[in-house]
Design a protein around this motif. Structure first.
Motif, mmCIF file in Angstrom:
data_model
loop_
_atom_site.group_PDB
_atom_site.id
_atom_site.type_symbol
_atom_site.label_atom_id
_atom_site.label_comp_id
_atom_site.label_asym_id
_atom_site.label_seq_id
_atom_site.Cartn_x
_atom_site.Cartn_y
_atom_site.Cartn_z
ATOM 1 N N ILE A 140 -17.724 26.205 48.544
ATOM 2 C CA ILE A 140 -18.481 26.023 47.299
ATOM 3 C C ILE A 140 -17.669 26.548 46.118
ATOM 4 O O ILE A 140 -17.567 25.885 45.075
ATOM 5 C CB ILE A 140 -19.842 26.751 47.377
ATOM 6 C CG1 ILE A 140 -20.740 26.095 48.427
ATOM 7 C CG2 ILE A 140 -20.543 26.737 46.013
ATOM 8 C CD1 ILE A 140 -21.995 26.902 48.746
ATOM 9 N N GLU A 148 -14.836 24.078 45.308
ATOM 10 C CA GLU A 148 -15.323 22.819 44.740
ATOM 11 C C GLU A 148 -15.883 23.010 43.339
ATOM 12 O O GLU A 148 -15.763 22.133 42.482
ATOM 13 C CB GLU A 148 -16.396 22.218 45.657
ATOM 14 C CG GLU A 148 -15.880 21.722 47.003
ATOM 15 C CD GLU A 148 -14.956 20.537 46.859
ATOM 16 O OE1 GLU A 148 -15.351 19.555 46.214
ATOM 17 O OE2 GLU A 148 -13.819 20.616 47.379
ATOM 18 N N TRP A 149 -16.526 24.162 43.101
ATOM 19 C CA TRP A 149 -17.205 24.383 41.836
ATOM 20 C C TRP A 149 -16.310 24.953 40.756
ATOM 21 O O TRP A 149 -16.702 25.021 39.590
ATOM 22 C CB TRP A 149 -18.382 25.358 42.032
ATOM 23 C CG TRP A 149 -19.683 24.713 42.357
ATOM 24 C CD1 TRP A 149 -20.470 24.979 43.433
ATOM 25 C CD2 TRP A 149 -20.367 23.710 41.624
ATOM 26 N NE1 TRP A 149 -21.586 24.200 43.412
ATOM 27 C CE2 TRP A 149 -21.553 23.411 42.307
ATOM 28 C CE3 TRP A 149 -20.080 23.017 40.448
ATOM 29 C CZ2 TRP A 149 -22.453 22.463 41.855
ATOM 30 C CZ3 TRP A 149 -20.981 22.058 40.000
ATOM 31 C CH2 TRP A 149 -22.146 21.797 40.705
ATOM 32 N N SER A 159 -23.755 30.985 44.158
ATOM 33 C CA SER A 159 -22.466 30.830 43.500
ATOM 34 C C SER A 159 -22.625 30.780 41.985
ATOM 35 O O SER A 159 -21.868 31.417 41.246
ATOM 36 C CB SER A 159 -21.773 29.560 44.004
ATOM 37 O OG SER A 159 -20.544 29.355 43.358
ATOM 38 N N PHE A 160 -23.637 30.051 41.504
ATOM 39 C CA PHE A 160 -23.907 29.974 40.064
ATOM 40 C C PHE A 160 -24.285 31.341 39.506
ATOM 41 O O PHE A 160 -23.761 31.784 38.487
ATOM 42 C CB PHE A 160 -25.061 29.001 39.788
ATOM 43 C CG PHE A 160 -24.646 27.573 39.708
ATOM 44 C CD1 PHE A 160 -23.939 27.101 38.620
ATOM 45 C CD2 PHE A 160 -24.964 26.691 40.720
ATOM 46 C CE1 PHE A 160 -23.559 25.779 38.536
ATOM 47 C CE2 PHE A 160 -24.589 25.375 40.643
ATOM 48 C CZ PHE A 160 -23.886 24.911 39.556
ATOM 49 N N ILE A 162 -25.416 27.609 47.288
ATOM 50 C CA ILE A 162 -24.996 26.919 46.058
ATOM 51 C C ILE A 162 -25.520 27.668 44.836
ATOM 52 O O ILE A 162 -24.780 27.950 43.883
ATOM 53 C CB ILE A 162 -25.499 25.460 46.049
ATOM 54 C CG1 ILE A 162 -24.831 24.650 47.163
ATOM 55 C CG2 ILE A 162 -25.220 24.805 44.688
ATOM 56 C CD1 ILE A 162 -25.410 23.261 47.345
ATOM 57 N N GLU A 196 -21.913 16.980 41.233
ATOM 58 C CA GLU A 196 -20.959 17.334 42.277
ATOM 59 C C GLU A 196 -21.557 17.022 43.639
ATOM 60 O O GLU A 196 -22.753 17.207 43.864
ATOM 61 C CB GLU A 196 -20.636 18.831 42.189
ATOM 62 C CG GLU A 196 -19.283 19.207 42.696
ATOM 63 C CD GLU A 196 -18.168 18.849 41.732
ATOM 64 O OE1 GLU A 196 -17.106 18.416 42.210
ATOM 65 O OE2 GLU A 196 -18.362 19.002 40.512
ATOM 66 N N THR A 214 -25.509 18.238 43.453
ATOM 67 C CA THR A 214 -26.073 19.191 42.497
ATOM 68 C C THR A 214 -25.687 18.740 41.096
ATOM 69 O O THR A 214 -24.509 18.481 40.829
ATOM 70 C CB THR A 214 -25.558 20.615 42.756
ATOM 71 O OG1 THR A 214 -26.025 21.061 44.030
ATOM 72 C CG2 THR A 214 -26.046 21.581 41.682
ATOM 73 N N GLU A 257 -15.923 23.026 37.416
ATOM 74 C CA GLU A 257 -17.191 22.901 36.700
ATOM 75 C C GLU A 257 -17.630 24.234 36.110
ATOM 76 O O GLU A 257 -18.153 24.292 34.990
ATOM 77 C CB GLU A 257 -18.263 22.352 37.644
ATOM 78 C CG GLU A 257 -19.689 22.368 37.095
ATOM 79 C CD GLU A 257 -19.874 21.565 35.810
ATOM 80 O OE1 GLU A 257 -20.961 21.636 35.224
ATOM 81 O OE2 GLU A 257 -18.929 20.855 35.386
ATOM 82 N N MET A 258 -17.397 25.325 36.841
ATOM 83 C CA MET A 258 -17.749 26.644 36.311
ATOM 84 C C MET A 258 -16.999 26.919 35.013
ATOM 85 O O MET A 258 -17.563 27.454 34.049
ATOM 86 C CB MET A 258 -17.432 27.731 37.345
ATOM 87 C CG MET A 258 -18.301 27.690 38.586
ATOM 88 S SD MET A 258 -20.029 28.079 38.259
ATOM 89 C CE MET A 258 -20.645 28.188 39.945
ATOM 90 N N THR A 262 -25.596 19.575 37.018
ATOM 91 C CA THR A 262 -25.616 20.638 36.017
ATOM 92 C C THR A 262 -25.526 19.994 34.639
ATOM 93 O O THR A 262 -24.664 19.150 34.400
ATOM 94 C CB THR A 262 -24.444 21.613 36.216
ATOM 95 O OG1 THR A 262 -23.240 20.873 36.401
ATOM 96 C CG2 THR A 262 -24.673 22.493 37.422
#
Length: 520
Positions: A195, A198-199, A289-290, A286, A166, A150, A202-203, A152
């Motif tokens: 998720i 891992e994210w 989650s965003f 995924i 990612e 993915t 980045e978040m 971003t």
């Protein structure tokens, strides 16, 4: 990008996106106002990648499917007399046997496949979305959920403010958590927690940079948008571009997918794309989650992403090379940023670059390389000494490492690898089969490295004292003998050391072009 004569007008570009799940083709032209006109689109669900962790190998069957599709796409492109540019993403990028696929694609389909980094992929996705939606002035977060990764990107006014890739993709997570097609609350919970973990970094980065608009690209998000429309009882238009989907409606659709305990029940959901129903849950989680973590209220849908970005990026490179006869603006800025970062001797690098490009142009009838290779030589000449920041000894090896491990916006992984090899061989030993960084290149690329590094060696020798005592050079080719005359910048400083330096550096180029080089 296939090596072509860029002096000719190229009205049509065929962009091929070799993804983990599918291979897509877009044949398009761009008018003088910068408007994209799609001539035709095609796609084939090849499923090159199939791993829950790293995609270490492409199966023989997957390679066969991929090459067959590329052969078909090449024929479609040729029927439109289009310039072909094919880029490969995570599945090919991660595969140890990627060269098998690349070499077969060239041998059987006539297509040179470029492997791009996740960051470069994100940049191209942003370019595609930016030209499709009125987001140019806004700080826009673009999300592209693929099969293997993915991407971003946050961009504003054409500039990339943040980019990340990612290893979280619809196929990768499906293989990890939902291998047999069935789901339950426990596996879904595990996937969500994975998720989230891992994210998390980045978040935080996205929150720090900030955004005003959110754009969703690629198959997973498009499929979910279609399901939102179906849930409303609306027919999906042929092109989803520009549709705004409220987050609450998107989350309801995602929850309905999560509650469906089998692929059969997912297929019965309104608007479901049955060709994607086996991997839609992982991709939906995924996106979920965003939407939740970043408190996104709505998402703009754009089917214009990587392929369209390839079209615009390719046209820009073609135009800038034709106009300025050197690296396109973004690539030139990337190289200069590295030069500044690693504090190279810019006067020396520029002089070696100018001499090397002069030699390249003068010997074009012998090496028969084009502007694509000329760009690589220019970048290699400017960056050949970046390894000095580590140490003088073995600085050519350090240069290779720095170039191949740096973020280089505008360059593909393959191009960075070639540039690194040019820097590696600008001095000391010639390319050898025992050198792993050289032998892993396809045979056609090995020959390019030999020729270009042979030219770069000569250019470096002509500025042996790094003082630009040679103003310019004259080259005359008689049969298989190349006569090079060095013209001094001042009569007070004869270029005797430079003649000596150049003479010591002729063997690789002589061997590559089957010529004798005489320095005067």
């Amino acid at each position: 990008m296939n090596s072509v004569d860029l002096e000719n007008k190229i009205p049509v570009i065929a962009a091929i996106d070799i993804g983990t799940n599918s291979i897509h083709l877009a044949i398009a032209s761009i008018n003088y106002r910068g408007m994209l006109s799609i001539i035709s689109r095609d796609k084939d669900m090849v499923r090159l990648g199939s791993s829950g962790t790293d995609m270490k190998y492409l199966s023989d069957e997957a390679i066969d499917r991929g090459v067959k599709t590329l052969t078909h796409f090449a024929n479609l492109a040729k029927s439109e007399k289009a310039l072909i540019r094919a880029v490969a993403t995570s599945a090919v990028r991660e595969a140890h046997n990627k060269n098998v696929f690349i070499e077969r694609a060239f041998a059987e389909a006539g297509i040179q496949v470029e492997i791009i980094s996740g960051i470069e992929e994100g940049r191209l996705i942003y370019i595609g979305a930016m030209h499709a939606l009125p987001i140019y002035p806004n700080k826009a977060l673009v999300i592209d959920i693929g099969g293997g990764s993915t991407e971003t990107v946050i961009g504003q006014k054409g500039e990339i403010l943040h980019a990340n890739s990612e290893k979280l993709g619809a196929i990768r997570l499906t293989k990890r958590f939902f291998e047999n097609g069935g789901t339950n609350k426990e596996t879904i919970k595990e996937c969500r927690e994975y998720i989230k973990g891992e994210w998390s970094p980045e978040m935080r980065c996205i929150e720090d940079v900030g955004f005003e608009t959110v754009v969703g690209c690629a198959g997973t998000i498009e499929s979910l948008a279609q399901m939102v429309l179906a849930a409303r009882g609306e027919a999906a238009p042929d092109v989803l571009n520009g549709i705004t989907v409220p987050t609450d409606e998107m989350l309801k659709v995602i929850e309905s997918i999560a509650k469906a305990d089998s692929m059969k029940s997912r297929n019965n959901l309104p608007g479901m794309d049955t060709s994607r129903s086996d991997i839609i849950l992982a991709g939906a989680l995924i996106l979920e989650s965003f939407l939740k973590k970043l408190s996104i209220k709505k998402i703009l849908i754009s089917p214009y992403a990587l392929r369209e970005g390839i079209v615009f990026d390719t046209l820009q490179k073609v135009r800038e090379i034709k106009e300025f006869n050197h690296l396109s603006h973004l690539r030139y800025e990337t190289v200069l940023n590295l030069c500044n970062k690693f504090r190279i001797d810019v006067k020396h690098a520029m002089h070696v670059k100018d001499i090397s490009l002069f030699i390249f142009d003068a010997l074009k009838p012998l090496h028969k390389l084009g502007n694509v290779e000329r760009e690589l030589l220019e970048a290699g000449a400017l960056l050949h000494d970046v390894g000095y920041i580590v140490s003088h000894d073995q600085h050519h090896n350090h240069s290779y490492y720095i170039i191949t491990h740096s973020d280089m916006p505008g360059f593909t992984n393959d191009e960075a690898e070639l540039i690194g090899n040019l820097a590696r061989y600008h001095r000391k030993s010639h390319p050898k089969k025992k050198h792993s960084e050289f032998i892993t290149l396809p045979q056609s690329k090995q020959e390019i490295v030999k020729i270009l590094s042979g030219i770069l060696r000569l250019g470096e020798g002509i500025d042996r004292r790094r003082k630009q005592y040679v103003k310019d050079i004259n080259i005359e080719v008689k049969g298989n003998v190349v006569h090079i005359k060095l013209n001094p910048a001042s009569q007070d400083t004869p270029p005797d050391i430079e003649i000596w330096g150049a003479q010591r550096r002729t063997p690789l180029l002589e061997e590559s072009l089957s010529v004798e080089i005489q320095i005067e």
